[in-house]
Design an enzyme around this catalytic site. Sequence first.
Site, PDB file in Angstrom:
ATOM      1  N   ASP A 168      66.927 112.617  28.027  1.00  0.00           N
ATOM      2  CA  ASP A 168      66.457 112.794  29.396  1.00  0.00           C
ATOM      3  C   ASP A 168      67.378 113.720  30.207  1.00  0.00           C
ATOM      4  O   ASP A 168      68.339 114.276  29.679  1.00  0.00           O
ATOM      5  CB  ASP A 168      66.323 111.416  30.046  1.00  0.00           C
ATOM      6  CG  ASP A 168      65.142 111.308  31.001  1.00  0.00           C
ATOM      7  OD1 ASP A 168      64.648 112.351  31.466  1.00  0.00           O
ATOM      8  OD2 ASP A 168      64.716 110.171  31.280  1.00  0.00           O
ATOM      9  N   ASP A 227      56.926 113.133  35.242  1.00  0.00           N
ATOM     10  CA  ASP A 227      56.489 111.871  34.631  1.00  0.00           C
ATOM     11  C   ASP A 227      55.032 111.575  34.970  1.00  0.00           C
ATOM     12  O   ASP A 227      54.601 111.732  36.115  1.00  0.00           O
ATOM     13  CB  ASP A 227      57.344 110.707  35.133  1.00  0.00           C
ATOM     14  CG  ASP A 227      58.750 110.719  34.566  1.00  0.00           C
ATOM     15  OD1 ASP A 227      59.063 111.612  33.762  1.00  0.00           O
ATOM     16  OD2 ASP A 227      59.537 109.830  34.944  1.00  0.00           O
TER      17      ASP A 227
END
Length: 409
Positions: A168, A227
């Site tokens: 990430d 996201d």
Amino acid sequence: MRTTGALLLASIAAVGIAVLVVPAVTQSTPAAELTPVSAPARTLALTPPMGFNDWNSFGCDVSEELIKQTADYFVSSGMRDAGYRYVNIDDCWMARHRDADGRLTPDPDKFPSGIAGTADYVHSHGLKLGLYEDAGTRTCAGYPGSLGHEQLDAQTFAAWGVDYLKYDNCNNAGHKTPAQYIERYTTMADALAATGRPIVYSICEWGVHEPWTWAGNIGHLWRTTHDIKDIWSSLKSIIRRNAALSSHAGPGAWNDPDMLEIGNGGMTDAEYRTQFSLWAEMAAPLLVGTDLRRASPSTMTIYLNQDVIDVDQDPLGKQGRLVSTDHDRLVFAKPLSNGDVAVALFNGSDTTATISTSAAQAGLGAARNGYLLRDLWSRATILTTGDITATVAPHATVMYRISSTRFGT
């Protein structure tokens, strides 16, 4: 494992050469034409990864029990046989601090058998284990990140038996430039390769610096968008963004529009079928983001549609291209390895629409006696001389597999 020559190239890349060559890679450069930092980067994930990730449904409420029960369900439900292989643990799996030797430590309450013990259980089911970390000082949930610890962490993951790493982009030490992003993600790529263990590398930098133009050099998939959320507006916007990137995908290098929300309750079944259809059409990873232990029959019918899965997993590895766009009505065409073409007619509008294309526009050659269209959701078959059309409900997708070979050319 990298060859000696590839290791040398990787070592050079780690100190900056990869950064220097980035300007030569433009947004229009297909992934297949990129000069790889390491050729073996394409020996894994030759089709888009399929599996599970806990984040969308559970957030930080992850546990060894959840992962083991999901692995059990993959087997009992037929998902493993359908192609789902990866059981992936997202953020919050670790202790808040590294141990005295600087190593990451699993939370002993959440993972009493550790990640190694959990991996052993998953592997015993013929499945693979994925894990999460961050290319920053802390993960998105505030746990220790891997920035500055890449070699040690990669060795730890390999020793535990990890098969997949989602990496990430939170708390990234103020890094803003493409060169800084590429350096951080390349450092972990080289550390993973140096372990000698085959680990699928998922680059999750949210599409900030057009990873489709460079991530194929170092990883196997890369997030192209922010996201996803379990609402129609989120799904629709992500479809639009990812649809334009078809030239950048190929075997071992995939555009990743984020996880599947199917079954989480925020959208209709028609909208969930649209996500599954278009993820398959766009050769995207199929990573389930719901609690499978409580999944409804209608949810499982979507996840286990083998005809749609086969389109996603086709070994030719082509992402479907946009054939036409008319406001919120999109037509995709994806060539398949046996000469068929998968066509998706997507109605993103709020009213029923008739959407049309043709066999020629979809890339099919002339067929003397016509084309067979098989609807991959209704299983109905249609014989046509070349027109491909359907009345499509709002937010729905009609998906055909089209063949001309059965009728001669």
